[in-house]
Write an enzyme that holds these catalytic residues in place. Structure first.
Site, mmCIF file in Angstrom:
data_model
loop_
_atom_site.group_PDB
_atom_site.id
_atom_site.type_symbol
_atom_site.label_atom_id
_atom_site.label_comp_id
_atom_site.label_asym_id
_atom_site.label_seq_id
_atom_site.Cartn_x
_atom_site.Cartn_y
_atom_site.Cartn_z
ATOM 1 N N ARG A 1 0.825 -1.219 0.000
ATOM 2 C CA ARG A 1 0.000 0.000 0.000
ATOM 3 C C ARG A 1 0.860 1.270 0.000
ATOM 4 N NH1 ARG A 1 -4.089 -2.420 3.971
ATOM 5 N NH2 ARG A 1 -3.429 -1.133 5.701
ATOM 6 N N ARG B 1 9.592 6.786 -3.118
ATOM 7 C CA ARG B 1 9.759 7.783 -4.184
ATOM 8 C C ARG B 1 11.194 8.307 -4.212
ATOM 9 N NH1 ARG B 1 5.038 10.445 -1.803
ATOM 10 N NH2 ARG B 1 3.156 9.438 -2.633
ATOM 11 N N ARG C 1 -7.783 -6.420 14.832
ATOM 12 C CA ARG C 1 -7.047 -5.550 15.736
ATOM 13 C C ARG C 1 -7.991 -4.423 16.142
ATOM 14 N NH1 ARG C 1 -2.818 -7.547 17.977
ATOM 15 N NH2 ARG C 1 -1.704 -5.554 18.115
ATOM 16 N N ARG D 1 1.192 5.720 16.821
ATOM 17 C CA ARG D 1 1.240 7.054 16.222
ATOM 18 C C ARG D 1 0.512 8.053 17.103
ATOM 19 N NH1 ARG D 1 -2.733 6.195 10.865
ATOM 20 N NH2 ARG D 1 -4.483 5.361 12.035
ATOM 21 N N GLU E 1 -2.165 6.502 19.861
ATOM 22 C CA GLU E 1 -2.902 5.331 19.370
ATOM 23 C C GLU E 1 -2.165 4.037 19.722
ATOM 24 O OE1 GLU E 1 -4.364 6.171 15.391
ATOM 25 O OE2 GLU E 1 -4.180 4.066 14.885
ATOM 26 N N TYR F 1 -10.134 -4.850 4.648
ATOM 27 C CA TYR F 1 -9.792 -3.455 4.887
ATOM 28 C C TYR F 1 -10.251 -2.665 3.671
ATOM 29 C CZ TYR F 1 -7.693 0.904 5.857
ATOM 30 O OH TYR F 1 -7.558 2.246 6.108
ATOM 31 N N ASP G 1 -10.830 1.345 2.196
ATOM 32 C CA ASP G 1 -10.826 2.792 2.357
ATOM 33 C C ASP G 1 -12.231 3.317 2.080
ATOM 34 O OD1 ASP G 1 -8.271 3.557 3.200
ATOM 35 O OD2 ASP G 1 -7.442 3.308 1.187
HETATM 36 P P1 FAD Z 1 -18.365 0.986 9.551
HETATM 37 O O1 FAD Z 1 -17.961 2.424 9.437
HETATM 38 O O2 FAD Z 1 -17.650 0.151 10.530
HETATM 39 O O3 FAD Z 1 -19.932 0.936 9.853
HETATM 40 C C1 FAD Z 1 -20.585 -0.242 10.270
HETATM 41 C C2 FAD Z 1 -21.670 0.160 11.267
HETATM 42 O O4 FAD Z 1 -22.490 -0.989 11.552
HETATM 43 C C3 FAD Z 1 -21.138 0.631 12.612
HETATM 44 O O5 FAD Z 1 -21.567 1.953 12.885
HETATM 45 C C4 FAD Z 1 -21.702 -0.365 13.625
HETATM 46 O O6 FAD Z 1 -22.075 0.240 14.845
HETATM 47 C C5 FAD Z 1 -22.922 -0.882 12.891
HETATM 48 N N1 FAD Z 1 -23.356 -2.225 13.344
HETATM 49 C C6 FAD Z 1 -22.628 -3.362 13.365
HETATM 50 N N2 FAD Z 1 -23.377 -4.392 13.812
HETATM 51 C C7 FAD Z 1 -24.614 -3.903 14.083
HETATM 52 C C8 FAD Z 1 -25.845 -4.485 14.568
HETATM 53 N N3 FAD Z 1 -25.947 -5.783 14.865
HETATM 54 N N4 FAD Z 1 -26.922 -3.679 14.726
HETATM 55 C C9 FAD Z 1 -26.849 -2.355 14.436
HETATM 56 N N5 FAD Z 1 -25.711 -1.765 13.971
HETATM 57 C C10 FAD Z 1 -24.620 -2.522 13.793
HETATM 58 N N6 FAD Z 1 -10.442 5.188 5.010
HETATM 59 C C11 FAD Z 1 -9.990 6.186 4.210
HETATM 60 O O7 FAD Z 1 -10.452 6.303 3.068
HETATM 61 N N7 FAD Z 1 -9.069 7.097 4.657
HETATM 62 C C12 FAD Z 1 -8.530 7.039 5.901
HETATM 63 O O8 FAD Z 1 -7.679 7.882 6.260
HETATM 64 C C13 FAD Z 1 -8.965 5.989 6.760
HETATM 65 N N8 FAD Z 1 -8.461 5.894 7.995
HETATM 66 C C14 FAD Z 1 -8.862 4.866 8.800
HETATM 67 C C15 FAD Z 1 -8.304 4.790 10.066
HETATM 68 C C16 FAD Z 1 -8.665 3.756 10.892
HETATM 69 C C17 FAD Z 1 -8.070 3.681 12.273
HETATM 70 C C18 FAD Z 1 -9.576 2.755 10.432
HETATM 71 C C19 FAD Z 1 -9.924 1.582 11.296
HETATM 72 C C20 FAD Z 1 -10.169 2.862 9.190
HETATM 73 C C21 FAD Z 1 -9.810 3.908 8.347
HETATM 74 N N9 FAD Z 1 -10.385 4.053 7.097
HETATM 75 C C22 FAD Z 1 -9.947 5.063 6.273
HETATM 76 C C23 FAD Z 1 -11.427 3.123 6.608
HETATM 77 C C24 FAD Z 1 -12.876 3.589 6.934
HETATM 78 O O9 FAD Z 1 -13.043 3.661 8.332
HETATM 79 C C25 FAD Z 1 -13.860 2.589 6.302
HETATM 80 O O10 FAD Z 1 -13.727 2.656 4.905
HETATM 81 C C26 FAD Z 1 -15.339 2.845 6.615
HETATM 82 O O11 FAD Z 1 -15.577 3.064 7.975
HETATM 83 C C27 FAD Z 1 -16.173 1.637 6.171
HETATM 84 O O12 FAD Z 1 -17.541 1.914 6.340
HETATM 85 P P2 FAD Z 1 -18.581 0.751 6.658
HETATM 86 O O13 FAD Z 1 -19.920 1.379 6.621
HETATM 87 O O14 FAD Z 1 -18.332 -0.429 5.794
HETATM 88 O O15 FAD Z 1 -18.216 0.270 8.147
HETATM 89 N N1 UDP Z 2 3.636 0.840 8.197
HETATM 90 C C1 UDP Z 2 4.840 0.777 8.846
HETATM 91 N N2 UDP Z 2 5.396 1.937 9.301
HETATM 92 C C2 UDP Z 2 4.792 3.132 9.191
HETATM 93 C C3 UDP Z 2 3.545 3.189 8.523
HETATM 94 C C4 UDP Z 2 2.992 2.019 8.027
HETATM 95 O O1 UDP Z 2 5.405 -0.300 9.013
HETATM 96 O O2 UDP Z 2 5.345 4.134 9.676
HETATM 97 C C5 UDP Z 2 3.042 -0.433 7.713
HETATM 98 C C6 UDP Z 2 2.013 -1.002 8.713
HETATM 99 O O3 UDP Z 2 2.132 -2.411 8.729
HETATM 100 C C7 UDP Z 2 0.697 -0.571 8.118
HETATM 101 C C8 UDP Z 2 1.011 -0.663 6.612
HETATM 102 O O4 UDP Z 2 2.376 -0.237 6.494
HETATM 103 O O5 UDP Z 2 -0.375 -1.414 8.499
HETATM 104 C C9 UDP Z 2 0.122 0.190 5.718
HETATM 105 O O6 UDP Z 2 0.223 1.550 6.111
HETATM 106 P P1 UDP Z 2 -1.045 2.490 6.142
HETATM 107 O O7 UDP Z 2 -0.627 3.877 6.365
HETATM 108 O O8 UDP Z 2 -1.905 2.160 4.970
HETATM 109 O O9 UDP Z 2 -1.656 2.035 7.516
HETATM 110 P P2 UDP Z 2 -3.053 1.661 8.058
HETATM 111 O O10 UDP Z 2 -4.104 2.239 7.166
HETATM 112 O O11 UDP Z 2 -2.961 0.155 8.065
HETATM 113 O O12 UDP Z 2 -3.048 2.269 9.431
#
Ligand code: FAD
Ligand code: UDP
Length: 386
Positions: free
Chosen positions: A166, A170, A251, A281, A302, A350, A352
């Site tokens: 991912r 560069r 996780r 982070r 975090e 996973y 986005d």
């Molecule tokens: P979710 O957002 O998880 O929604 C599912 C919902 O279902 C939840 O609100 C939950 O409460 C509900 N639910 C589950 N079971 C039940 C039940 N039985 N009854 C009623 N409700 C229920 N994407 C990016 O593009 N850019 C980013 O920078 C980025 N950063 C991220 C950072 C982190 C730490 C994480 C974990 C994810 C990140 N993502 C990012 C990904 C992004 O969070 C997801 O793409 C998005 O949340 C997916 O949406 P979803 O609706 O599939 O799931």
């Molecule tokens: N990663 C790493 N060092 C960093 C940032 C990312 O080793 O400083 C690794 C880590 O395993 C992470 C993966 O690269 O899960 C992908 O990075 P991304 O920024 O997409 O992280 P995530 O969305 O998983 O938090």
């Protein structure tokens, strides 16, 4: 519709616009799922479940999100601290010159890294193979080995190469974290965008209501499927089947918030790559909204750990054991009647946000085609095993 994240909300809107009545349930007391944002008492817009930056190459997804709220231009950069020194991440020309105390031009840097990289690895399978092939041992150990061990809780030899694939390397000074042409943060956060998606006369939203697919409603915080022709499930696929084949591994994250005056770290995200620093982070939320100004600041430290039964599932682990369990759930889902599994938890991948929206639009389109053709609705619109 089970779940009011992007997946559930986008599918609900498409079905409602096509003339269907939709009830959306979420066990949380807010919409937007893990993308939820809220104003903190300092005035800072906080990304409650971790930093979310919108980035995409899909024109139609970009147009879609802009229909529902104002997106502000935002270019995401990340710093990484390794053995007490701060560098730019992804690894770029500046990182290479700083790390090796050199003064390379792009061609020299590329040649230097090619010599460091392990060319004996032709088909990288593990995260470690990918790292060694990609940047060589010194950079791999400085930036990736420790961070990844903390983030995933396993030896990087056990993780698939795709996780590291991912991130780019560069040989210029571009320090953008993402390569996509559209990068932005919503002016007022993600929650009003999802509220706007759900704002349709044929959509009813019931928050703080858990949907129990196979049980009788116990109280007004639970709902069952009796009254519905079809269920779209964006919750965890294993939960739909009562964890019959065991719980799929995730996780989870713990965020330790801190509020101070001024500017805490000068950057939105600083990664801590050494394994002896317990957190992965630190996010400073006000830097996600550079168009706003705040005297105080909110940071989240975090910490990553294995997800327990009552924790929020964040990152699907998807190692060999989980893939075997998933296969059982997917076969069961394919046989189940009147339910479609969508989204991050529904397909245990996973995703986005832009891919989530893209897949939700595609799922709704497929469902509507089946309804028009009087065919059974699909269990999935993507293959979760792919
Ligand atoms: P979710 O957002 O998880 O929604 C599912 C919902 O279902 C939840 O609100 C939950 O409460 C509900 N639910 C589950 N079971 C039940 C039940 N039985 N009854 C009623 N409700 C229920 N994407 C990016 O593009 N850019 C980013 O920078 C980025 N950063 C991220 C950072 C982190 C730490 C994480 C974990 C994810 C990140 N993502 C990012 C990904 C992004 O969070 C997801 O793409 C998005 O949340 C997916 O949406 P979803 O609706 O599939 O799931
Ligand atoms: N990663 C790493 N060092 C960093 C940032 C990312 O080793 O400083 C690794 C880590 O395993 C992470 C993966 O690269 O899960 C992908 O990075 P991304 O920024 O997409 O992280 P995530 O969305 O998983 O938090």
């Amino acid at each position: 519709m089970v779940g009011a994240g992007f997946s559930g909300s986008v599918v609900a809107r498409e079905l409602a616009e096509a003339g269907h009545q939709v009830v959306v349930f979420d066990s949380r007391d807010h919409v937007a799922g893990n993308c939820h944002t809220a104003r903190h008492e300092t005035g800072v817009m906080v990304h409650t479940y971790g930093p979310h930056i919108f980035h995409t190459q899909h024109e139609h997804v970009w147009r879609y999100i802009n229909r529902f709220g104002e997106m502000m231009p935002y270019r995401h950069t990340v710093k990484a601290i390794s053995r007490g020194t701060m560098y730019s991440l992804p690894v770029n020309l500046t990182t290479i010159n700083q790390f090796f105390s050199r003064d390379f031009d792009p061609q020299q840097a590329e040649k230097f890294i090619a010599e460091k990289a392990d060319s004996s690895i032709t088909n990288p399978v593990s995260f470690e193979d990918q790292g060694l092939k990609f940047v060589g041992r010194e950079l791999y150990e400085a930036f990736f080995a420790g961070y990844t061990a903390k983030q995933w809780g396993v030896d990087p030899k056990e993780l698939p190469a795709s996780i590291l694939a991912r991130l780019p390397v560069r040989f210029n000074d571009d320090d953008s974290y993402f390569n996509h042409p559209y990068q932005a943060i919503p002016k007022n956060g993600y929650t009003p965008i999802v509220e706007a998606i759900l704002d349709h006369p044929a959509i009813e939203v019931r928050l703080a209501t858990r949907f129990e697919p196979h049980r009788d409603a116990k109280d007004d915080q639970t709902a069952t499927r009796e009254k519905f022709d079809h269920v779209v499930w964006t919750g965890p696929i294993d939960a739909y089947f009562g964890f019959e084949y065991g719980r799929l591994g995730y996780r989870t994250l713990d965020f330790a918030p801190e509020v101070t005056d001024g500017d805490y770290q000068g950057h939105p995200v600083v990664n801590y790559c050494d394994v002896d620093v317990p957190y992965t982070r630190i996010t400073e939320h006000k830097h996600f909204a550079p168009w706003e100004s705040h005297e105080r600041t909110v940071v989240y430290r975090e910490y990553s750990r294995l997800c327990g039964e009552t924790d929020t599932p964040y990152y699907p682990i998807r190692l060999v054991k989980e893939k075997e369990q998933l296969l059982n759930y997917v076969s069961k889902a394919r046989d189940a009647k009147a339910v479609t599994f969508v989204g991050r938890l529904g397909t245990y991948r996973y995703l986005d946000m832009d891919v989530t929206i893209h897949e939700a639009l595609a799922a709704a389109e497929k469902m509507l085609e089946c309804i028009a053709a009087k065919k059974p609705l699909p269990s999935f619109s993507v293959d979760p095993m792919a």
